[in-house]
Design an enzyme around this catalytic site. Structure first.
Site, PDB file in Angstrom:
ATOM      1  CB  ALA A  67      -0.911  -0.056   1.254  1.00  9.82           C
ATOM      2  N   GLY A 110      -0.089  -5.134   0.650  1.00 12.37           N
ATOM      3  CA  GLY A 110      -1.294  -5.111  -0.366  1.00 12.37           C
ATOM      4  C   GLY A 110      -1.087  -5.803  -1.724  1.00 12.37           C
ATOM      5  CD  GLU A 113      -3.369  -7.490   2.316  1.00 11.72           C
ATOM      6  OE1 GLU A 113      -3.744  -7.969   3.389  1.00 11.72           O
ATOM      7  OE2 GLU A 113      -3.059  -6.471   2.047  1.00 11.72           O
ATOM      8  CD  GLU A 133       0.667  -5.902   5.506  1.00  8.84           C
ATOM      9  OE1 GLU A 133       0.353  -6.009   4.564  1.00  8.84           O
ATOM     10  OE2 GLU A 133       1.325  -6.939   5.924  1.00  8.84           O
TER      11      GLU A 133
END
Length: 259
Positions: A67, A110, A113, A133
């Site tokens: 992200a 992300g 993911e 993360e």
């Protein structure tokens, strides 16, 4: 309006579309605008009767390195709640057509993911997968604790999530996270070839089969079997079923129309 952070290739092969994430200077970090553009493009391709399978890629250095931290760093819990960024991910999860991630380089946070949100993953030998993360004081929020655990099992998922360790393409293959590994120069071609093989099948059968496989993650065995059988019976109302079985008997290639 022309998207800024993705490139849409409408037909890279017969009935196959390709979306390339395109923020190379940020290693394709997934900011809100990129994810919105991706969702919009996927929904348009999902509604396009000429498209039967979709490939999502980044570039050789990174599928997506996570992200966009700079976009989130100053936000409060209420800010994040109001932004509701995960509604975009929920919309992508509802795409009916088969999605194939073509991964080279980093697929982290992300990015990992997003790859797992796809139905299949083709990886180059340089691919690295991870949920780092925890190294910045948070945890996965777009499915990293759930899809990763279902894909690779509790022990490896715990290690990746709690230490932030990256795994190699070879480890990902051994753990069942990806379909196969290719040389860097072939990873996108291999993903397109897989999409072509799927696109040659009945699009109705592919859609219903995808639904049934995904149901296995959401339900118990009995409910999953009931859903599978319902879709199996329903396909006997399609012209594709008649064409497919007739072609088999006549020893010729079927011409599926999606009807």
């Amino acid at each position: 309006m022309q998207p800024e952070y993705i490139i849409v290739h409408q037909e890279v092969a017969t009935h196959v579309a390709h979306i390339q994430l395109n923020r190379p200077n940020a290693l394709n970090a997934l900011n809100l605008q990129l994810m919105t553009e991706l969702k919009t493009a996927l929904q348009a391709l999902d509604a396009d009767g000429q498209v039967r399978a979709i490939v999502i890629s980044g570039n050789e250095k990174a599928f997506a390195a996570g992200a966009d931290i700079t976009e989130m760093a100053g936000k409060s819990a209420i800010d994040m709640y109001n932004i509701d960024q995960f509604s975009t991910w929920d919309a992508i999860k509802k795409i009916k057509k088969p999605l194939i991630a073509a991964v080279s380089g980093f697929a982290l946070g992300g990015g990992c993911e997003l790859a797992m949100l796809c139905d299949m993953i083709i990886a180059s030998e340089t691919a690295r997968f991870g949920q780092p993360e925890i190294k910045i004081g948070v945890m996965p929020g777009a499915g990293g604790t759930q899809r990763l655990t279902r894909a690779v099992g509790k022990a490896l998922a715990m290690e990746m999530v709690l230490t932030g360790r990256f795994i190699t393409a070879a480890e990902a293959l051994q753990a069942g996270l990806i379909n196969r590994i290719t040389p860097v120069e072939l990873y996108l071609e291999e993903a397109v070839n897989l999409a072509k093989a799927i696109a040659a099948m009945s699009p109705l059968a592919a859609r219903m089969a995808k639904e049934a496989v995904l149901k296995a993650f959401d339900t118990g065995l009995e409910e999953g079997l009931h859903f599978e059988r319902r879709n199996f019976y329903l396909l006997f109302a399609s012209a594709d079923q008649q064409e497919g079985m007739r072609a088999f008997i006549e020893k010729r290639a079927p011409a599926f129309t999606g009807k």
